[in-house]
Design an enzyme around this catalytic site. Sequence first.
Site, PDB file in Angstrom:
ATOM      1  N   GLY A 253      48.672  45.698  93.997  1.00  0.00           N
ATOM      2  CA  GLY A 253      48.605  44.351  94.287  1.00  0.00           C
ATOM      3  C   GLY A 253      47.648  43.703  95.011  1.00  0.00           C
TER       4      GLY A 253
ATOM      5  N   TYR B 145      49.977  53.737  83.142  1.00  0.00           N
ATOM      6  CA  TYR B 145      49.007  52.847  83.380  1.00  0.00           C
ATOM      7  C   TYR B 145      49.164  52.583  84.796  1.00  0.00           C
ATOM      8  CZ  TYR B 145      47.017  48.132  84.015  1.00  0.00           C
ATOM      9  OH  TYR B 145      46.091  47.041  84.472  1.00  0.00           O
TER      10      TYR B 145
ATOM     11  N   ASN C 270      59.008  46.957  96.692  1.00  0.00           N
ATOM     12  CA  ASN C 270      58.353  47.146  95.238  1.00  0.00           C
ATOM     13  C   ASN C 270      59.778  47.102  94.378  1.00  0.00           C
ATOM     14  OD1 ASN C 270      56.724  47.641  93.115  1.00  0.00           O
ATOM     15  ND2 ASN C 270      56.739  49.844  93.298  1.00  0.00           N
ATOM     16  N   GLY C 271      59.812  46.163  93.511  1.00  0.00           N
ATOM     17  CA  GLY C 271      60.628  45.864  92.296  1.00  0.00           C
ATOM     18  C   GLY C 271      61.229  44.591  92.383  1.00  0.00           C
TER      19      GLY C 271
ATOM     20  N   CYS D  57      53.913  45.574  93.440  1.00  0.00           N
ATOM     21  CA  CYS D  57      53.555  45.838  94.757  1.00  0.00           C
ATOM     22  C   CYS D  57      53.429  47.245  95.335  1.00  0.00           C
ATOM     23  CB  CYS D  57      54.699  45.303  95.748  1.00  0.00           C
ATOM     24  SG  CYS D  57      55.072  43.651  95.257  1.00  0.00           S
TER      25      CYS D  57
ATOM     26  N   CYS E   2      59.887  43.392  80.664  1.00  0.00           N
ATOM     27  CA  CYS E   2      60.351  44.426  81.893  1.00  0.00           C
ATOM     28  C   CYS E   2      61.023  43.295  82.831  1.00  0.00           C
ATOM     29  CB  CYS E   2      59.037  44.753  82.513  1.00  0.00           C
ATOM     30  SG  CYS E   2      59.483  45.710  83.736  1.00  0.00           S
TER      31      CYS E   2
HETATM   32  S1  SF4 Z   1      61.140  48.119  81.317  1.00  0.00           S
HETATM   33 FE1  SF4 Z   1      59.087  49.382  80.725  1.00  0.00          FE
HETATM   34  S2  SF4 Z   1      57.799  48.659  82.552  1.00  0.00           S
HETATM   35 FE2  SF4 Z   1      59.800  47.938  83.142  1.00  0.00          FE
HETATM   36  S3  SF4 Z   1      60.492  49.727  84.109  1.00  0.00           S
HETATM   37 FE3  SF4 Z   1      61.235  50.043  82.329  1.00  0.00          FE
HETATM   38  S4  SF4 Z   1      59.574  51.376  81.368  1.00  0.00           S
HETATM   39 FE4  SF4 Z   1      58.657  50.320  83.159  1.00  0.00          FE
END
Ligand code: SF4
Length: 465
Positions: A31, A247, A106-107, A5, A387
């Site tokens: 998003g 990215y 966002n999260g 988001c 993640c």
């Molecule tokens: S696990 Fe990878 S994609 Fe997820 S917050 Fe940590 S660094 Fe970012």
Amino acid sequence: MREKCGVVAAAAKADVSPYIYFSLNALQHRGQEAAGISVYDDEEEKIKCYKGLGLVNEAFREIDMNSIKGRRGIGHTYYSVKISSPYNAQPTLVHTSAGDIALAHNGIITNSGELKERLMKEGHNFSMGSEEESMAFLLSDYLKTKSFEKAVKSLMKDIEGSYALTIMFNNRVFGLRDPFGIKPLCMGKMDGGYVIASETVALDVLGAELVRDVRPGELVELTEDGYTSYQLVEEKNKAHCFFEYIYFARADSVIDGKDVYMTRKKIGEQLAVEHPADADMVVPVPDSGRAHAYGYSNRSGIPIAEGLMKNRYIGRTFIMPTQDLRQKYILLKTNPIRSIVRGKKIVLVDDSIVRGTTMRQMVDLLRSRGAKEVHVRIGSPPIVAPCYFGIDMTTREQLIAYGRDVEEIRKKIHADSLGYISIEGMVKSIGIDRNDLCLGCVTGEYPIKVRGEKQRFQEKLEKWE
Ligand code: SF4
């Protein structure tokens, strides 16, 4: 891989919905499933919410922004595979006995299940069942006895995970960043007001000047004349998501003091040092590998050419039912320029490999158009773990790098050679201390407790008393 988001908040002397609309457009890459705007209507003395499905311009197609009155507001661009109705989009608006609360998030809150159970036992009736609704209920409970900032601090003790939030409480507007600063959030000053957003590109589009990043653990209240900061929690180390630099963020953003484009270029340069190639041409995967590829070309001296053309007008499409159609989809998205790739030894540069399917198709495609050799170079270390903090990343078993060495991956993607940047090289290129980055998906060690996963060294500096 998709970011979950983008968020915005604004307080101004004029109506803010056009500003929020512009900023959400600038955050569209975070998003594309839905978008929403909440504003405080001064005449009716309540928060109103406008939401729709699709890209920002699609979501608000039927709404005249000039007709939305309100000088304080928040906005959200949404990505979720689950969404089917604008009702589930954000901001999430809850009318409570303490007042109206709207949240744009966002999260991911990693303990949201337990919190929801607790709140249901306490008598809260969920209508959406989302973690944002849980946060609004928790806030409303604390607001019965506490000031807003103290209520937010109590909320922060309850919730675990990543959060860059914009919040409205009646006619007040705030930004809040989790104690580890996993997700980005910055603040800017525009003509006649202040704005908070996930990325600086959302400030640039308003002609706003970057004031600074919202600090990890900080709550900021905006007014049209300035801002007030409450440093509610302070951790010894941060955990900025390194993937923002690789990215997710737009290349023209600046995040936590680091210029994203220049960071990607440095990563490409480092990649050329770590994994040189005997080749005629550097070709970026558009658009994700472009800055890395320029860096690679710069350092290696191998000329760069846009050997792959991206179709920018596809938009969202249907789910491909067959393998044949899935393979054709890559041709719909990307097509090699024969005159550039034919007979050449190519260095193909991209930001990351998740499942490996697209990369294998890309390599095959370049060969089918006459490339002599394809050497793949990747601007992130191998992704070996999922993640849990808001990125749509898959399970371990679906990650091509899980349980495989580089040679095995090379064979799977049909490349002549394969090189990933090292963790050390990437951290050096980003220029942030390794202990202040989240590297969970490339190390399998997470900054926050995740059930069944290893936690990194983190010690809480402040005991949250
Ligand atoms: S696990 Fe990878 S994609 Fe997820 S917050 Fe940590 S660094 Fe970012």
